[in-house]
Write a protein that holds these residues in place. Structure first.
Motif, PDB file in Angstrom:
ATOM      1  N   PRO A 237       0.807  -1.226   0.000  1.00 61.78           N
ATOM      2  CA  PRO A 237       0.000   0.000   0.000  1.00 61.78           C
ATOM      3  C   PRO A 237       0.841   1.279   0.000  1.00 61.78           C
ATOM      4  O   PRO A 237       0.511   2.248  -0.698  1.00 61.78           O
ATOM      5  CB  PRO A 237      -0.821  -0.122   1.276  1.00 61.78           C
ATOM      6  CG  PRO A 237      -0.940  -1.582   1.514  1.00 61.78           C
ATOM      7  CD  PRO A 237       0.336  -2.184   1.024  1.00 61.78           C
ATOM      8  N   LEU A 238       1.922   1.280   0.750  1.00 61.61           N
ATOM      9  CA  LEU A 238       2.700   2.520   0.819  1.00 61.61           C
ATOM     10  C   LEU A 238       3.381   2.818  -0.509  1.00 61.61           C
ATOM     11  O   LEU A 238       3.540   3.978  -0.899  1.00 61.61           O
ATOM     12  CB  LEU A 238       3.740   2.453   1.949  1.00 61.61           C
ATOM     13  CG  LEU A 238       3.200   2.269   3.366  1.00 61.61           C
ATOM     14  CD1 LEU A 238       4.298   2.555   4.382  1.00 61.61           C
ATOM     15  CD2 LEU A 238       1.994   3.138   3.653  1.00 61.61           C
ATOM     16  N   LEU A 241       0.691   4.317  -2.732  1.00 63.38           N
ATOM     17  CA  LEU A 241       0.397   5.710  -2.359  1.00 63.38           C
ATOM     18  C   LEU A 241       1.504   6.649  -2.828  1.00 63.38           C
ATOM     19  O   LEU A 241       1.235   7.737  -3.351  1.00 63.38           O
ATOM     20  CB  LEU A 241       0.244   5.829  -0.839  1.00 63.38           C
ATOM     21  CG  LEU A 241      -1.065   5.283  -0.279  1.00 63.38           C
ATOM     22  CD1 LEU A 241      -1.042   5.367   1.234  1.00 63.38           C
ATOM     23  CD2 LEU A 241      -2.253   6.069  -0.837  1.00 63.38           C
ATOM     24  N   LYS A 261      -5.995  16.337   2.339  1.00 66.46           N
ATOM     25  CA  LYS A 261      -6.702  15.198   2.920  1.00 66.46           C
ATOM     26  C   LYS A 261      -7.565  14.504   1.864  1.00 66.46           C
ATOM     27  O   LYS A 261      -7.554  13.278   1.742  1.00 66.46           O
ATOM     28  CB  LYS A 261      -7.578  15.670   4.081  1.00 66.46           C
ATOM     29  CG  LYS A 261      -8.263  14.544   4.801  1.00 66.46           C
ATOM     30  CD  LYS A 261      -8.907  15.008   6.089  1.00 66.46           C
ATOM     31  CE  LYS A 261      -9.442  13.799   6.860  1.00 66.46           C
ATOM     32  NZ  LYS A 261     -10.033  14.196   8.128  1.00 66.46           N
ATOM     33  N   PHE A 264      -5.328  12.551  -0.409  1.00 61.42           N
ATOM     34  CA  PHE A 264      -4.863  11.326   0.242  1.00 61.42           C
ATOM     35  C   PHE A 264      -5.961  10.260   0.205  1.00 61.42           C
ATOM     36  O   PHE A 264      -5.719   9.102  -0.115  1.00 61.42           O
ATOM     37  CB  PHE A 264      -4.458  11.643   1.684  1.00 61.42           C
ATOM     38  CG  PHE A 264      -4.204  10.440   2.542  1.00 61.42           C
ATOM     39  CD1 PHE A 264      -3.149   9.583   2.257  1.00 61.42           C
ATOM     40  CD2 PHE A 264      -5.018  10.166   3.635  1.00 61.42           C
ATOM     41  CE1 PHE A 264      -2.910   8.467   3.058  1.00 61.42           C
ATOM     42  CE2 PHE A 264      -4.786   9.055   4.432  1.00 61.42           C
ATOM     43  CZ  PHE A 264      -3.731   8.201   4.144  1.00 61.42           C
ATOM     44  N   GLN A 265      -7.187  10.685   0.503  1.00 57.98           N
ATOM     45  CA  GLN A 265      -8.267   9.699   0.512  1.00 57.98           C
ATOM     46  C   GLN A 265      -8.568   9.194  -0.895  1.00 57.98           C
ATOM     47  O   GLN A 265      -8.864   8.008  -1.082  1.00 57.98           O
ATOM     48  CB  GLN A 265      -9.501  10.270   1.214  1.00 57.98           C
ATOM     49  CG  GLN A 265      -9.319  10.075   2.714  1.00 57.98           C
ATOM     50  CD  GLN A 265     -10.138  10.998   3.583  1.00 57.98           C
ATOM     51  OE1 GLN A 265     -10.747  11.942   3.078  1.00 57.98           O
ATOM     52  NE2 GLN A 265     -10.136  10.735   4.875  1.00 57.98           N
ATOM     53  N   ALA A 268      -5.919   6.705  -1.621  1.00 57.35           N
ATOM     54  CA  ALA A 268      -6.142   5.456  -0.887  1.00 57.35           C
ATOM     55  C   ALA A 268      -7.263   4.649  -1.535  1.00 57.35           C
ATOM     56  O   ALA A 268      -7.189   3.425  -1.632  1.00 57.35           O
ATOM     57  CB  ALA A 268      -6.462   5.761   0.573  1.00 57.35           C
TER      58      ALA A 268
ATOM     59  N   PHE B  16      -3.772  11.972   8.742  1.00 56.28           N
ATOM     60  CA  PHE B  16      -4.894  11.455   7.956  1.00 56.28           C
ATOM     61  C   PHE B  16      -4.803   9.939   7.974  1.00 56.28           C
ATOM     62  O   PHE B  16      -3.718   9.373   7.996  1.00 56.28           O
ATOM     63  CB  PHE B  16      -4.810  11.939   6.515  1.00 56.28           C
ATOM     64  CG  PHE B  16      -4.806  13.438   6.374  1.00 56.28           C
ATOM     65  CD1 PHE B  16      -5.461  14.250   7.295  1.00 56.28           C
ATOM     66  CD2 PHE B  16      -4.161  14.030   5.300  1.00 56.28           C
ATOM     67  CE1 PHE B  16      -5.454  15.628   7.158  1.00 56.28           C
ATOM     68  CE2 PHE B  16      -4.148  15.410   5.157  1.00 56.28           C
ATOM     69  CZ  PHE B  16      -4.792  16.206   6.081  1.00 56.28           C
ATOM     70  N   GLU B  17      -5.976   9.292   7.943  1.00 57.87           N
ATOM     71  CA  GLU B  17      -5.992   7.831   7.968  1.00 57.87           C
ATOM     72  C   GLU B  17      -6.864   7.304   6.849  1.00 57.87           C
ATOM     73  O   GLU B  17      -7.867   7.914   6.496  1.00 57.87           O
ATOM     74  CB  GLU B  17      -6.588   7.332   9.294  1.00 57.87           C
ATOM     75  CG  GLU B  17      -5.733   7.633  10.484  1.00 57.87           C
ATOM     76  CD  GLU B  17      -6.260   6.953  11.742  1.00 57.87           C
ATOM     77  OE1 GLU B  17      -6.758   5.823  11.629  1.00 57.87           O
ATOM     78  OE2 GLU B  17      -6.166   7.576  12.812  1.00 57.87           O
ATOM     79  N   ALA B  18      -6.457   6.176   6.302  1.00 58.25           N
ATOM     80  CA  ALA B  18      -7.298   5.510   5.308  1.00 58.25           C
ATOM     81  C   ALA B  18      -6.968   4.027   5.326  1.00 58.25           C
ATOM     82  O   ALA B  18      -5.859   3.637   5.679  1.00 58.25           O
ATOM     83  CB  ALA B  18      -7.041   6.088   3.915  1.00 58.25           C
ATOM     84  N   VAL B  25      -3.417   3.043   6.719  1.00 60.02           N
ATOM     85  CA  VAL B  25      -2.299   3.915   6.354  1.00 60.02           C
ATOM     86  C   VAL B  25      -2.489   5.276   7.007  1.00 60.02           C
ATOM     87  O   VAL B  25      -3.589   5.831   7.000  1.00 60.02           O
ATOM     88  CB  VAL B  25      -2.198   4.081   4.825  1.00 60.02           C
ATOM     89  CG1 VAL B  25      -1.058   5.015   4.475  1.00 60.02           C
ATOM     90  CG2 VAL B  25      -1.983   2.736   4.170  1.00 60.02           C
ATOM     91  N   LEU B  26      -1.417   5.772   7.592  1.00 61.90           N
ATOM     92  CA  LEU B  26      -1.424   7.123   8.166  1.00 61.90           C
ATOM     93  C   LEU B  26      -0.584   8.026   7.286  1.00 61.90           C
ATOM     94  O   LEU B  26       0.466   7.612   6.799  1.00 61.90           O
ATOM     95  CB  LEU B  26      -0.808   7.104   9.571  1.00 61.90           C
ATOM     96  CG  LEU B  26      -1.288   6.034  10.549  1.00 61.90           C
ATOM     97  CD1 LEU B  26      -0.553   6.205  11.880  1.00 61.90           C
ATOM     98  CD2 LEU B  26      -2.781   6.134  10.750  1.00 61.90           C
TER      99      LEU B  26
END
Lengths: 300, 93, 278
Positions: A237-238, A241, A261, A264-265, A268, B16-18, B25-26
């Motif tokens: 995942p990282l 991203l 934000k 980021f979402q 994700a 932020f978190e998802a 993931v932060l």
């Protein structure tokens, strides 16, 4: 002049935009209005986001390209262009449908990826990467096989689930060698910039109108010394991203507009729902070699 | 501050978190990095929303998960040390 | 450290040798992999770096716009990513621009390497796959640029190099810079002494042991044999010779036709005399 369609928006423009499909939707007022007019050289209260771009507290942006002109881009969708006297229309469109489009996306909370994309298997397949990685060239090769072109350079995604692509236009920016390799003449094509060996190729088969799902993302990479060429699915995942952050068009504008934000979402969401691959190629590898492998990867 | 069973731990920043698949993931915007948490780590992270003693955290996890007690303690300490190194938690006491 | 620390030179003047030395030295004198570790001292004009800090694609700009943009971008790199960088930019104001590509206020310090232009001419010819006569002509051309994209994209953005003499004087005579001038020939003649000066100038470990170890790791024979084994990604496409080719000084005495040596002396004589290239 007829209104045009860009990323689902109705566009009324004082500058002719032949690369955009005609608007055939309802009789709503225009979402974006492009006018010609005077634009001051500085934006009151504006912060410099990058050397030629300022943004003020309301999210209005001012882009100045020395030999093209100034573009004042308001959140309302009003865009005013003050062209330089010697600027050519293709040059004005280049920045309107590139940098300005990216700014509009960030103003509206959308996710612009630095990607060209085509339709494969009823979905958009995006090729994402820095200048020179072959985004437009791959899109051209698929277009020659009959695939519709969804975007060039800026691929716009809704941030809601499941992140549909808003098609932009079927125009590709291509260097002379890419056109010649594809056996296409450069005669009659507009130049990207005056004197430049890069051209605007408008794909004659129509583009795509409505939103379509994103089927796959290919991050184009240069195979470094000693690395193998090939397609590889990113699984951590990282890593996904980080790749999406790098692949986001004008990320610093999104940050400046406080959209970090939401971005980021959106990243994700893609990371969790859409396969993301790296396509590693040697710098001089012919693009045609990869078409079958890409299509097979998308079909799974 | 060194971590001990008596240390009190709380989240420092509010990144932020998802969720991506099984990974939480932060994104710490100020420091500009991503941090991935697996299922157990993400359970611990949830517990750190309010201050908690390391000892109590370990007891809680022992109740929730099977596993050798010494090993759970060691893994909790190692994970908290990572969070501390990334400035994601405050340690006191 | 704030600002850019530049390893500046006209092309083919020893820049890569210094980068190899620094790449090793910054890692405690460890051996280096040419194709990985040289990236530690990146090219300031690398397209990806410039695009990122400029917030747009240089591929959509005219050469004149690039010349106007570069000083602004240099300041942003200096602020956001200060580090060591290689550059071949001339330090005069390019035609059509208002400032040099790397303005003085973006610079922390500069190491400027200069090499006998008669050796440069031969090396340039091998590197770009030109004739030596073409090199000699190019070295006198005040419009000489690198990084132009045609008919395809160049991985660097455009740099105005200018003539050899202008390049040398643009840096050596620049006001208000902390600059260490180094002659390539002096580096070869007494590497330990010269690289120790370099380390002192850059506030790096200048002990004899450390400098010797990094010199060993970046010696010409080590680099050339590594290139022979694995290749070198910075070698020019049109090149007709290995990147690490001769590595010496004075090769021109046997490799440069007398009329070309005379032509160079005529074009560059004043600056050559200044640097004691006789």
């Amino acid at each position: 002049m007829t209104d045009r369609l860009l990323c689902g928006w109705r566009v009324r423009s004082a500058v002719a935009l032949p690369e955009l499909l005609e608007w055939q939707g309802d009789d709503r007022p225009p979402d974006l209005t492009v006018r010609l007019g005077a634009v001051d050289d500085s934006l009151p209260g504006g912060r410099t986001i990058s050397p030629w771009l300022q943004i003020d507290g309301t999210g209005t942006g001012l882009l100045e390209v020395p030999m093209v002109g100034r573009f004042l881009v308001q959140r309302s969708g009003d865009i005013t262009i003050a062209p330089q006297p010697e600027a050519r229309e293709a040059e004005i469109r280049l920045f309107l449908l590139g940098s300005v489009l990216g700014l509009v996306c960030h103003q509206r909370g959308l996710l612009p990826l630095h990607a060209s994309s085509v339709v494969i298997e009823d979905g958009a397949v995006a090729f994402c990467g820095h200048s020179g990685m072959g985004k437009s060239t791959l899109a051209l090769r698929f277009a020659q096989r009959g695939h519709a072109v969804v975007s060039d350079d800026v691929c716009v995604l809704d941030t809601g689930s499941p992140a549909p692509v808003r098609p932009s236009f079927p125009r590709l920016k291509l260097w002379r060698d890419a056109l010649e390799d594809a056996a296409l003449p450069t005669e009659g094509l507009e130049r990207n910039r005056r004197g430049q060996d890069k051209f605007h190729f408008i794909e004659p088969q129509a583009g795509v109108r409505g939103p379509i799902p994103l089927r796959a993302l290919f991050m184009l990479r240069r195979a470094k010394h000693g690395e193998q060429e090939g397609i590889e699915r990113l699984s951590a995942p990282l890593d996904i991203l980080a790749a999406l952050e790098t692949g986001t068009f004008r990320m610093q504008i999104g940050r400046a507009l406080g959209a970090e934000k939401a971005l980021f979402q959106a990243h994700a969401l893609i990371a969790g729902t859409v396969p993301v691959y790296t396509l590693r190629r040697l710098p001089d590898a012919p693009p045609g070699r990869w078409l079958d492998a890409i299509a097979a990867t998308v079909r799974g | 501050m060194p971590l001990s069973p008596n240390s009190e731990i709380v989240r420092r920043s509010h990144p932020f978190e998802a969720a991506i698949g099984d990974t939480q993931v932060l994104l710490d915007v100020e420091q500009g990095f991503y941090f991935g948490l697996n299922a157990v780590a993400s359970r611990i992270w949830q517990r750190l929303e309010h201050p908690v003693r390391v000892r109590d955290l370990c007891l809680l996890l022992k109740a929730e998960y099977d596993g050798e007690e010494a090993r759970i303690d060691a893994e909790v300490f190692a994970f908290l040390a990572q969070l501390e190194a990334q400035n994601l938690i405050d340690v006191s006491g | 450290m704030s600002g850019l620390t530049l390893i500046a030179s006209y092309p083919k003047s020893g820049n890569t040798w210094l980068r190899a030395f620094l790449a090793s030295h910054l890692r405690g004198g460890q051996p280096i992999d040419l194709n990985v570790d040289l990236a530690r001292i990146a090219n300031l004009s690398a397209r990806i770096l410039q695009d990122r800090h400029a917030g747009l694609e240089h591929a959509d700009l005219t050469p004149q716009e690039v010349a106007l943009l570069r000083p602004l971008t240099s300041r942003r790199v200096a602020h956001d990513q200060p580090d060591f960088y290689k550059t071949h930019d001339c330090n005069f104001v390019p035609p059509g621009a208002r400032e040099p590509a790397i303005p003085a206020d973006a610079i922390n310090r500069v190491v400027y390497i200069v090499r006998d232009p008669r050796d440069v001419a031969i090396s340039l010819a091998h590197h770009f796959g030109w004739s030596v006569a073409a090199s000699v002509e190019r070295m006198a051309d005040s419009a000489f640029r690198m990084g132009r994209s045609s008919p395809c994209l160049n991985m660097n953005v455009e740099q105005w190099v200018s003539s050899w003499s202008a390049h040398v004087e643009s840096w050596l005579d620049a006001a208000g810079l902390r600059l260490l001038p180094l002659r390539y020939e002096d580096l070869l003649a007494d590497p330990l002494q010269r690289f120790t000066e370099l380390c002192r100038f850059l506030d790096l470990d200048d002990t004899r042991q450390a400098v010797s170890r990094s010199l060993e790791a970046s010696s010409f024979s080590v680099l050339a044999s590594q290139e022979a084994r694995t290749g070198f990604r910075e070698r020019h496409r049109a090149s007709n010779a290995p990147f690490f080719r001769a590595g010496g000084a004075g090769g021109w005495r046997s490799g440069l036709a007398p009329e070309l040596a005379e032509r160079l002396a005529a074009d560059q004589g004043r600056v050559m005399a200044r640097l004691a290239y006789r």
